[in-house]
Design a protein around this motif. Structure first.
Motif, PDB file in Angstrom:
ATOM      1  N   GLU A  39      -2.367  -8.207  -6.908  1.00  0.00           N
ATOM      2  CA  GLU A  39      -3.028  -8.971  -5.856  1.00  0.00           C
ATOM      3  C   GLU A  39      -2.804  -8.318  -4.490  1.00  0.00           C
ATOM      4  OE1 GLU A  39      -5.488 -11.765  -4.399  1.00  0.00           O
ATOM      5  OE2 GLU A  39      -4.998 -11.479  -6.518  1.00  0.00           O
ATOM      6  N   ARG A  40      -1.587  -7.828  -4.236  1.00  0.00           N
ATOM      7  CA  ARG A  40      -1.306  -7.180  -2.953  1.00  0.00           C
ATOM      8  C   ARG A  40      -2.096  -5.878  -2.797  1.00  0.00           C
ATOM      9  NH1 ARG A  40       2.917 -10.470  -3.585  1.00  0.00           N
ATOM     10  NH2 ARG A  40       4.336 -10.942  -1.849  1.00  0.00           N
ATOM     11  N   VAL A  41      -2.123  -5.064  -3.856  1.00  0.00           N
ATOM     12  CA  VAL A  41      -2.840  -3.795  -3.792  1.00  0.00           C
ATOM     13  C   VAL A  41      -4.339  -4.034  -3.620  1.00  0.00           C
ATOM     14  CG1 VAL A  41      -3.450  -1.739  -5.128  1.00  0.00           C
ATOM     15  CG2 VAL A  41      -1.086  -2.530  -5.092  1.00  0.00           C
ATOM     16  N   LYS A  42      -4.868  -5.047  -4.304  1.00  0.00           N
ATOM     17  CA  LYS A  42      -6.291  -5.366  -4.184  1.00  0.00           C
ATOM     18  C   LYS A  42      -6.636  -5.784  -2.758  1.00  0.00           C
ATOM     19  CE  LYS A  42      -7.853  -9.097  -6.170  1.00  0.00           C
ATOM     20  NZ  LYS A  42      -8.307 -10.084  -7.176  1.00  0.00           N
ATOM     21  N   ARG A  43      -5.803  -6.655  -2.164  1.00  0.00           N
ATOM     22  CA  ARG A  43      -6.034  -7.082  -0.774  1.00  0.00           C
ATOM     23  C   ARG A  43      -5.896  -5.898   0.192  1.00  0.00           C
ATOM     24  NH1 ARG A  43      -5.267 -12.616   0.055  1.00  0.00           N
ATOM     25  NH2 ARG A  43      -6.161 -13.717  -1.735  1.00  0.00           N
ATOM     26  N   ALA A  44      -4.932  -5.014  -0.077  1.00  0.00           N
ATOM     27  CA  ALA A  44      -4.759  -3.840   0.791  1.00  0.00           C
ATOM     28  C   ALA A  44      -5.989  -2.940   0.729  1.00  0.00           C
ATOM     29  CB  ALA A  44      -3.510  -3.070   0.373  1.00  0.00           C
ATOM     30  N   ALA A  45      -6.564  -2.777  -0.457  1.00  0.00           N
ATOM     31  CA  ALA A  45      -7.776  -1.968  -0.608  1.00  0.00           C
ATOM     32  C   ALA A  45      -8.934  -2.566   0.174  1.00  0.00           C
ATOM     33  CB  ALA A  45      -8.134  -1.841  -2.087  1.00  0.00           C
ATOM     34  N   GLU A  46      -9.044  -3.906   0.172  1.00  0.00           N
ATOM     35  CA  GLU A  46     -10.123  -4.569   0.899  1.00  0.00           C
ATOM     36  C   GLU A  46     -10.011  -4.337   2.402  1.00  0.00           C
ATOM     37  OE1 GLU A  46      -9.946  -8.668  -0.158  1.00  0.00           O
ATOM     38  OE2 GLU A  46     -10.494  -8.327  -2.252  1.00  0.00           O
ATOM     39  N   ALA A  81       0.829  -1.206   0.000  1.00  0.00           N
ATOM     40  CA  ALA A  81       0.000   0.000   0.000  1.00  0.00           C
ATOM     41  C   ALA A  81       0.863   1.255   0.000  1.00  0.00           C
ATOM     42  CB  ALA A  81      -0.937  -0.009   1.213  1.00  0.00           C
ATOM     43  N   ALA A  82       1.924   1.231   0.792  1.00  0.00           N
ATOM     44  CA  ALA A  82       2.814   2.389   0.865  1.00  0.00           C
ATOM     45  C   ALA A  82       3.510   2.633  -0.474  1.00  0.00           C
ATOM     46  CB  ALA A  82       3.848   2.177   1.977  1.00  0.00           C
ATOM     47  N   ALA A  83       3.953   1.552  -1.128  1.00  0.00           N
ATOM     48  CA  ALA A  83       4.618   1.684  -2.429  1.00  0.00           C
ATOM     49  C   ALA A  83       3.652   2.212  -3.485  1.00  0.00           C
ATOM     50  CB  ALA A  83       5.193   0.334  -2.861  1.00  0.00           C
ATOM     51  N   TYR A  84       2.416   1.752  -3.436  1.00  0.00           N
ATOM     52  CA  TYR A  84       1.407   2.202  -4.405  1.00  0.00           C
ATOM     53  C   TYR A  84       1.124   3.694  -4.228  1.00  0.00           C
ATOM     54  CZ  TYR A  84      -3.059   2.586  -6.833  1.00  0.00           C
ATOM     55  OH  TYR A  84      -4.078   2.974  -7.674  1.00  0.00           O
ATOM     56  N   LYS A  85       0.999   4.144  -2.961  1.00  0.00           N
ATOM     57  CA  LYS A  85       0.745   5.565  -2.694  1.00  0.00           C
ATOM     58  C   LYS A  85       1.935   6.428  -3.127  1.00  0.00           C
ATOM     59  CE  LYS A  85      -2.330   4.813   1.262  1.00  0.00           C
ATOM     60  NZ  LYS A  85      -2.483   4.973   2.733  1.00  0.00           N
ATOM     61  N   GLU A  86       3.139   5.922  -2.903  1.00  0.00           N
ATOM     62  CA  GLU A  86       4.340   6.698  -3.222  1.00  0.00           C
ATOM     63  C   GLU A  86       4.547   6.829  -4.729  1.00  0.00           C
ATOM     64  OE1 GLU A  86       9.219   6.421  -2.659  1.00  0.00           O
ATOM     65  OE2 GLU A  86       7.892   5.035  -1.576  1.00  0.00           O
TER      66      GLU A  86
END
Length: 411
Positions: free
Chosen positions: A38-45, A13-18
């Motif tokens: 898959e990681r970003v999707k799970r983080a969003a959930e 999530a931190a990498a996606y925001k950055e």
């Protein structure tokens, strides 16, 4: 799928925001795009990306807005839900059991539920065949080659829709037809046309589909579920049908050096046709004079200047059969002068020409069942054998006609 820890999700999530995109974040963390998604999707959930629409792995469901007196947006609400998954595909070994749908007032589908169940018929069919013929593996009797044959000739025996196992009651339909009648008729007509045909080196026995009337012991057509009138237990029908085909092959071996067999699945017997081919290939596994072709919806064979194709006829009209031949067999098409496509299914003789492709259907030798009689479907009955010359193409045929029931001699 491996369960992702909260720490892994927080890092993603931190990498996606950055970095602002999944692609750049994946590169920064050394992950593949699929793993990052898959990681970003799970983080969003889990709410680790906040709630600003539209989140990765989600899609817009509904949006609303509150306007001020000037028409400008004061507030806005967006509802989102998880994005749709992949297109549904039936799992191997499963068949459709039922489907339910939730519809709106206009009858449009809002949600749909699909129920499946294990398709137990085909595995049982294969196991039954293995049990029946395992003791006969490679034990086909050795039949002496004919003394002389013509290498420039190929005899083609198209057998269309004999519907082995069908039961017809003459008092209702005008003619009796059962397992024993079908067996005798297939053998007698096959023997007659072979004995009258030229002494070709090779014989192609083309089962154009619906060799069996029923596909399994449920006694319904697999697709439309039409109830079928059958003669005897399914295993008895199966055994009779396989042994009958062996008898036809051995008739061919007495007059030809080589015999090739192709079994096209019909709309009545898609799995049973494959089982038939399995039994025959097992029986003739050590006989170099017999070739059992792999069962397929379409079969092609080149003989000298002729390219021929075979299909059952339930999946494509004649024009598409001709086009399929031109596309599927580009090289053989260019090498050959004569193009010929054979099919059954309609229980009648019909010839269409598309370009230079002769697309020809063949009559059945079976009598009518109650469904065909009540639907006023009528046709002539016959079995044909066509001879091909390596250079001159189709050059003759032998026809054995079956008289109408009212004109048949008493046994």
């Amino acid at each position: 799928m491996t369960e992702l820890s909260d720490a892994e999700l927080a890092k993603a999530a931190a990498a996606y925001k950055e970095h602002g995109s999944e692609r750049k974040a994946a590169r920064a963390l050394g992950l593949s795009k699929t793993a990052m998604h898959e990681r970003v999707k799970r983080a969003a959930e889990k709410g680790l990306l906040g709630f600003k629409p539209v989140l990765p792995g989600y899609e817009l469901k509904r949006s609303s807005a509150q306007l001020d007196k000037a028409g400008s947006v004061e507030k806005e609400w967006v509802t989102q839900h998880k994005e749709s998954g992949p297109v549904f595909q039936m799992a191997p070994g499963q068949i459709l059991k039922g489907a339910s749908a939730f519809v709106d007032a206009e009858g449009r589908i809002r949600h749909q539920w699909i129920k499946t169940k294990a398709d137990s018929a085909a595995p049982k069919l294969i196991e039954a065949l293995k049990a029946e013929f395992s003791a006969y593996d490679g034990r086909a009797p050795i039949i002496r080659k004919p003394a002389s044959t013509d290498r420039d000739l190929l005899n083609v025996l198209p057998i269309a829709d004999p519907h082995i196992g069908m039961l017809s009651w003459g008092e209702q339909t005008g003619a009796d037809y059962d397992l024993n009648i079908a067996r005798k008729r297939v053998l007698s007509t096959s023997a007659e046309v072979m004995n009258r045909a030229p002494r070709a080196r090779e014989l192609l026995i083309a089962n154009l589909g619906d060799w069996f009337h029923a596909n399994d012991q449920r006694n319904v057509t697999p697709k439309s579920k039409h109830q079928l009138d059958v003669d005897g237990r399914w295993f008895k029908v199966l055994r009779t049908g396989v042994r009958l085909f062996i008898d036809v092959i051995e008739l061919g071996l007495r007059r030809h050096e080589l015999v090739e067999v192709v079994n096209i699945p019909g709309n009545h017997d898609p799995e049973a046709a494959a089982a038939l081919a399995l039994a025959l290939s097992c029986f003739y596994s050590r006989n170099k004079r017999v070739k059992i072709a792999f069962p397929s919806d379409i079969y092609y064979r080149q003989f000298g200047a002729t390219l021929l194709g075979c299909a059952h006829g339930d999946k494509a009209p004649p024009s598409r059969m001709a086009m399929a031949m031109a596309v599927d067999q580009r090289e053989a098409w260019g090498r050959t002068a004569y193009h010929w496509f054979l099919y059954g299914h309609i229980h009648n003789e019909k010839v269409d020409t598309h370009g230079d492709v002769r697309v020809e259907s063949f009559s059945t030798i079976a009598d009518k069942d109650s469904h065909a009689f009540g639907g006023a479907w009528r046709s002539s009955q016959s079995l044909q054998l066509i001879t091909l010359h390596k250079k001159d193409g189709p050059e003759g045929r032998v026809i054995r006609n079956i008289p109408p029931p009212s004109m048949r001699r008493a046994a």
